[in-house]
Design a protein around this motif. Structure first.
Motif, PDB file in Angstrom:
ATOM      1  N   ASN A 103       0.826  -1.210   0.000  1.00 26.46           N
ATOM      2  CA  ASN A 103       0.000   0.000   0.000  1.00 26.46           C
ATOM      3  C   ASN A 103       0.860   1.261   0.000  1.00 26.46           C
ATOM      4  N   ASP A 104       1.925   1.264   0.791  1.00 24.40           N
ATOM      5  CA  ASP A 104       2.813   2.432   0.812  1.00 24.40           C
ATOM      6  C   ASP A 104       3.480   2.633  -0.551  1.00 24.40           C
ATOM      7  N   ALA A 105       3.856   1.521  -1.210  1.00 27.81           N
ATOM      8  CA  ALA A 105       4.517   1.624  -2.510  1.00 27.81           C
ATOM      9  C   ALA A 105       3.585   2.205  -3.555  1.00 27.81           C
ATOM     10  N   ILE A 106       2.291   1.836  -3.492  1.00 27.41           N
ATOM     11  CA  ILE A 106       1.330   2.360  -4.466  1.00 27.41           C
ATOM     12  C   ILE A 106       1.169   3.868  -4.305  1.00 27.41           C
ATOM     13  N   SER A 107       1.122   4.330  -3.085  1.00 18.63           N
ATOM     14  CA  SER A 107       0.919   5.762  -2.841  1.00 18.63           C
ATOM     15  C   SER A 107       2.152   6.592  -3.189  1.00 18.63           C
ATOM     16  N   GLN A 108       3.335   5.965  -3.257  1.00 20.78           N
ATOM     17  CA  GLN A 108       4.569   6.699  -3.539  1.00 20.78           C
ATOM     18  C   GLN A 108       5.217   6.247  -4.852  1.00 20.78           C
ATOM     19  N   ILE A 109       4.419   5.780  -5.778  1.00 12.53           N
ATOM     20  CA  ILE A 109       4.973   5.128  -6.965  1.00 12.53           C
ATOM     21  C   ILE A 109       5.822   6.071  -7.825  1.00 12.53           C
ATOM     22  N   ASN A 110       5.556   7.363  -7.780  1.00  5.94           N
ATOM     23  CA  ASN A 110       6.327   8.302  -8.599  1.00  5.94           C
ATOM     24  C   ASN A 110       7.591   8.807  -7.907  1.00  5.94           C
ATOM     25  N   GLN A 122      12.726   5.264  -8.753  1.00  9.78           N
ATOM     26  CA  GLN A 122      13.135   4.897 -10.111  1.00  9.78           C
ATOM     27  C   GLN A 122      13.083   3.390 -10.347  1.00  9.78           C
ATOM     28  N   LEU A 123      13.124   2.617  -9.277  1.00 13.15           N
ATOM     29  CA  LEU A 123      13.168   1.157  -9.411  1.00 13.15           C
ATOM     30  C   LEU A 123      12.411   0.537  -8.249  1.00 13.15           C
ATOM     31  N   PHE A 124      11.684  -0.550  -8.555  1.00 12.66           N
ATOM     32  CA  PHE A 124      10.948  -1.284  -7.532  1.00 12.66           C
ATOM     33  C   PHE A 124      11.479  -2.712  -7.460  1.00 12.66           C
ATOM     34  N   ILE A 125      11.865  -3.127  -6.262  1.00 11.96           N
ATOM     35  CA  ILE A 125      12.247  -4.521  -6.027  1.00 11.96           C
ATOM     36  C   ILE A 125      11.060  -5.188  -5.347  1.00 11.96           C
ATOM     37  N   LEU A 126      10.468  -6.137  -6.037  1.00  9.81           N
ATOM     38  CA  LEU A 126       9.279  -6.830  -5.530  1.00  9.81           C
ATOM     39  C   LEU A 126       9.724  -8.155  -4.945  1.00  9.81           C
ATOM     40  N   TYR A 127       9.690  -8.231  -3.607  1.00  7.75           N
ATOM     41  CA  TYR A 127      10.218  -9.418  -2.936  1.00  7.75           C
ATOM     42  C   TYR A 127       9.084 -10.395  -2.646  1.00  7.75           C
ATOM     43  N   GLN A 128       9.140 -11.559  -3.327  1.00  7.36           N
ATOM     44  CA  GLN A 128       8.198 -12.665  -3.167  1.00  7.36           C
ATOM     45  C   GLN A 128       6.746 -12.177  -3.251  1.00  7.36           C
ATOM     46  N   PRO A 129       6.358 -11.687  -4.448  1.00  9.64           N
ATOM     47  CA  PRO A 129       5.003 -11.132  -4.602  1.00  9.64           C
ATOM     48  C   PRO A 129       3.916 -12.206  -4.497  1.00  9.64           C
ATOM     49  N   ALA A 180       1.226   0.842 -15.577  1.00  9.97           N
ATOM     50  CA  ALA A 180       0.700   2.113 -16.075  1.00  9.97           C
ATOM     51  C   ALA A 180       1.802   3.170 -16.165  1.00  9.97           C
ATOM     52  N   GLU A 181       2.731   3.152 -15.228  1.00  3.93           N
ATOM     53  CA  GLU A 181       3.834   4.121 -15.215  1.00  3.93           C
ATOM     54  C   GLU A 181       5.067   3.611 -15.955  1.00  3.93           C
ATOM     55  N   ASN A 182       4.987   2.378 -16.449  1.00  6.50           N
ATOM     56  CA  ASN A 182       6.107   1.761 -17.183  1.00  6.50           C
ATOM     57  C   ASN A 182       7.393   1.760 -16.355  1.00  6.50           C
ATOM     58  N   LYS A 183       7.271   1.355 -15.077  1.00  2.00           N
ATOM     59  CA  LYS A 183       8.396   1.359 -14.152  1.00  2.00           C
ATOM     60  C   LYS A 183       9.201   0.068 -14.271  1.00  2.00           C
ATOM     61  N   ASN A 184      10.505   0.198 -14.157  1.00  2.27           N
ATOM     62  CA  ASN A 184      11.384  -0.972 -14.118  1.00  2.27           C
ATOM     63  C   ASN A 184      11.219  -1.693 -12.791  1.00  2.27           C
ATOM     64  N   SER A 217      10.391  -0.317 -23.640  1.00  6.26           N
ATOM     65  CA  SER A 217      11.428   0.499 -23.002  1.00  6.26           C
ATOM     66  C   SER A 217      11.606   0.158 -21.526  1.00  6.26           C
ATOM     67  N   ARG A 218      10.923  -0.896 -21.068  1.00  6.68           N
ATOM     68  CA  ARG A 218      10.995  -1.278 -19.654  1.00  6.68           C
ATOM     69  C   ARG A 218      11.982  -2.422 -19.461  1.00  6.68           C
ATOM     70  N   ARG A 219      12.758  -2.316 -18.414  1.00  5.20           N
ATOM     71  CA  ARG A 219      13.729  -3.356 -18.085  1.00  5.20           C
ATOM     72  C   ARG A 219      13.283  -4.087 -16.821  1.00  5.20           C
ATOM     73  N   GLU A 220      13.484  -5.404 -16.848  1.00 10.23           N
ATOM     74  CA  GLU A 220      13.103  -6.220 -15.701  1.00 10.23           C
ATOM     75  C   GLU A 220      14.174  -7.263 -15.429  1.00 10.23           C
ATOM     76  N   ALA A 221      14.242  -7.693 -14.172  1.00  7.03           N
ATOM     77  CA  ALA A 221      15.110  -8.795 -13.767  1.00  7.03           C
ATOM     78  C   ALA A 221      14.321  -9.684 -12.825  1.00  7.03           C
ATOM     79  N   VAL A 222      14.640 -10.964 -12.831  1.00  4.51           N
ATOM     80  CA  VAL A 222      13.966 -11.892 -11.935  1.00  4.51           C
ATOM     81  C   VAL A 222      14.996 -12.857 -11.366  1.00  4.51           C
ATOM     82  N   LEU A 223      14.954 -13.029 -10.049  1.00  9.81           N
ATOM     83  CA  LEU A 223      15.822 -13.966  -9.329  1.00  9.81           C
ATOM     84  C   LEU A 223      14.937 -15.071  -8.782  1.00  9.81           C
TER      85      LEU A 223
END
Length: 675
Positions: A324-331, A334-341, A354-358, A452-458
């Motif tokens: 919830n905090d990440a959604i409210s501060q999405i702008n 520059q990068l979001f690390i999503l840990y075990q979504p 929607a924001e085309n975030k990496n 134009s979006r870059r992603e990585a997955v571990l």
């Protein structure tokens, strides 16, 4: 010729005569004139053949005259023009070139030097740098085995390179000193030390070294301006005893871009050279502060490991947030690390798309694979409801960016779901899964680009153990932190992979080489050396433009733009065969180090002459120079003898003698009916 060879020749002569007598001498009555001629010809033929078999060697002595070399090296730098010595130097060089006495005793060799040594073609006095020691090093290779006294016509002012006064040049050096030897009152900025880059909202340090040459105590003011604004000033005092000052101060970096500053030490009224009272310098201010959101709904040691590794670079900041905090501060990031979504991340994924975030996704044992497969982020994962521990194998063919092998195979295994990932988009594997050293041909860490979006997955958790193992291996966290830092840097930008990459600096100083290099890749992103590249530069104020070709240099293309005048330029690099271009912008700052000198460096040139058994002369008094060189016994002409051993078989006339004697004998015998 040895005595045994001479004995063989005598025996050969006796044997040839005996055979000829045996063939033609019957009795005294038979020895007509014709038979005596036949006997003589047969003797000549046989003796010549036997000589060829013996093949005696003869010594041939050749005499040659070798004159010593006289090397004349002329300083072609801009300081000679600045000190008003160009006309005197040109006249001196012409007089030396036309001196017949010197030409009779020496082989005259003329060179010019600035940054490099070159054969003298024409004196232009336009070199922006002087490296006298490098010229001596080159001359020592050319004249290593010969006598070569060297006349150096220079002011002795060297802008870079090792101290030439202690050169290992083995030839006598005769410096001709050009320039004023009187010490004038002078203030100058000796050096400015400043980093090329500064970070936004920070302060960058500047070090200024100021020099005073004079006897009286004086006061001046040091001022730094940015455009018309004064950003720093300080009053400085000098005396004969206290003739240098080192100032340390900091300037603010308030806006992004290249900022040009001018440092000025206010000149005295009695100063002759005021050019060295000012220097320009520039700093590029960059905004590299990267804010990264580490989003997780579980508590895990990996969160702390990621935060510590990423924040080891002071220009990166990590916030650990809930969904919830990440959604409210999405702008704000520059990068979001999503840990075990899991399903709680559904709205966050929608906002990121929607924001085309990496993003960087970590899949572990607590990850909801059904959710991952449903949102279809470019890959799906096989669901087996089992877990497995996988070790890592480094893929040396990974191409998006350069990384180092941290001995990943020695790292502890990561825990994740058992199964394989299936990608629906092109991807690059950085680390591959292995079990007991056997590759599973499935990525453990992969990167991919979607538009134009870059992603990585571990595909694994417990990466905190990797950081610990890296410390055990190398006694430092730096290797692992750099690895994570490069991954974050790659993901922190939306810059697409380009087939034409141009490397350049945002600004150049006028005394440095303005080199711009480029790499061109084919469609498989393999370097292509077949393309022809050109660069068009345009002055932003005058609209002057010029096009230069880029020269292939093994692994890249290069162009030297040092001939451009100081100004602000836009440029475009373009490929000839394909419609691919890359543009940029740089500033060329005005600065001529050769104009910072006021006098000739007499003491150093005198020391150079003393160290090499030479002698110094002033350019206005060179009358004795020629006489001293002509009368110096060390430079005498040498007569050399060359002794060659010539075998008789190489003497072609002997073969002619054999052919002529046999032919004449046969012809006479045929003519007289004896055949």
């Amino acid at each position: 010729m040895s005595s045994i060879t001479l004995l063989y020749i005598i025996l050969a002569g006796i044997l040839a005569l005996a055979i000829a007598l045996f063939q033609y001498y019957k009795n005294e009555k038979s020895m007509s004139v014709l038979n005596m001629l036949f006997l003589f010809l047969r003797f000549i033929s046989l003796f010549s053949i036997l000589l060829l078999l013996i093949n005696p060697k003869f010594q041939q002595v050749k005499l040659s005259i070798e004159k010593p070399n006289l090397v004349i090296a002329v300083d072609n730098s801009n300081s000679m023009e600045h000190l008003g010595q160009s006309k005197k130097v040109s006249n001196l060089v012409e007089n030396l070139y036309n001196n017949q006495d010197l030409k009779e005793k020496f082989n005259l060799q003329f060179y010019s030097f600035g940054a490099q040594l070159k054969p003298l073609d024409q004196l232009t006095f336009d070199e922006n740098q002087t490296n006298i020691n490098a010229s001596f090093n080159q001359l020592s290779q050319v004249y290593k085995q010969t006598i070569a006294p060297t006349i150096v016509i220079t002011d002795g002012n060297q802008t870079y390179g090792s101290d030439y006064a202690h050169s290992h040049y083995k030839q006598p050096i005769y410096p001709v000193i050009c320039g004023d030897t009187i010490n004038y009152v002078d203030l100058k900025i000796e050096q400015l030390n400043v980093n090329k880059y500064a970070y936004l909202k920070n302060k960058f340090p500047v070090e200024a070294i100021l020099i005073y040459n004079g006897d009286a105590s004086i006061t001046s003011k040091f001022v730094v301006t940015n455009g018309s604004a004064v950003v720093y000033n300080e009053t400085v005092n000098f005396s004969k005893a206290n003739n240098s000052k080192t100032l340390h101060f900091s300037l603010p970096a308030n806006s992004v871009g290249v900022h040009v500053y001018k440092a000025t030490l206010e000149p005295l009224k009695s100063e002759i050279n005021t050019i060295n009272n000012s220097k320009n310098f520039a700093v590029e201010v960059i905004d590299q502060k990267t804010k990264i959101a580490l989003v997780s709904e579980v508590i895990h040691p990996d969160l702390g490991a990621f935060k510590k590794s990423i924040e080891s670079n002071e220009q990166r900041f990590v916030s650990i947030l809930t969904v919830n905090d990440a959604i409210s501060q999405i702008n704000d990031f520059q990068l979001f690390i999503l840990y075990q979504p899991n399903y709680k991340f559904n709205k966050l994924y929608e906002a990121l798309n929607a924001e085309n975030k990496n993003r960087f996704v970590v899949v572990g044992t607590k990850t909801d694979l059904n959710f991952i497969n449903k949102i279809n982020p470019g890959y799906t994962y096989e669901i087996t409801n089992q877990t497995e521990s996988y070790q890592a194998a480094f893929n040396r063919n990974y191409t998006p960016f350069l990384i180092d092998d941290l001995d990943f195979e020695s790292f502890p295994p990561l825990n994740t779901h058992y199964g394989m990932a299936n990608f629906s988009v092109p991807f690059e594997t950085m680390l591959t899964k292995t079990v007991n050293g056997i590759s599973k041909n499935s990525p453990l860490l992969a990167t991919f680009e979607t538009g134009s979006r870059r992603e990585a997955v571990l595909f694994g958790e417990n990466i905190w153990q990797w950081r610990s193992q890296s410390y055990l291996n190398s006694k430092s966290f730096q290797g692992f932190d750099d690895f994570i830092g490069k991954l974050v840097q790659y993901l922190g930008t939306n810059k697409l992979k380009s087939r034409l990459n141009v490397e350049y600096q945002s600004f150049y100083y006028g005394n440095s080489n303005v080199i711009i290099s480029a790499e061109f890749f084919d469609k498989n992103y393999i370097f292509d050396g077949r393309e022809s590249l050109k660069i068009t530069v345009k002055d932003t104020k005058t609209a002057f433009s010029k096009t230069f070709p880029l020269i292939l240099n093994t692994t890249n293309y290069q162009v030297d733009l040092s001939s451009l005048p100081p100004a602000e330029y836009n440029f475009t690099v373009s490929a000839t065969n394909e419609k691919i271009t890359s543009s940029g912008h740089f500033k060329l700052l005005e600065y001529n180090v050769e104009q910072q000198f006021l006098n000739a460096d007499v003491l150093k040139l005198q020391q150079l002459a003393a160290n090499t058994s030479g002698k110094t002369y002033f350019v206005d008094h060179t009358e004795k120079l020629v006489n001293d060189l002509l009368q110096d016994d060390r430079f005498a002409t040498i007569q050399k003898s060359h002794k060659n051993s010539l075998p008789l078989i190489d003497w072609k006339y002997l073969l002619i003698i054999i052919a002529v004697s046999l032919s004449v004998e046969w012809f006479l015998r045929k003519y007289n009916g004896l055949i």
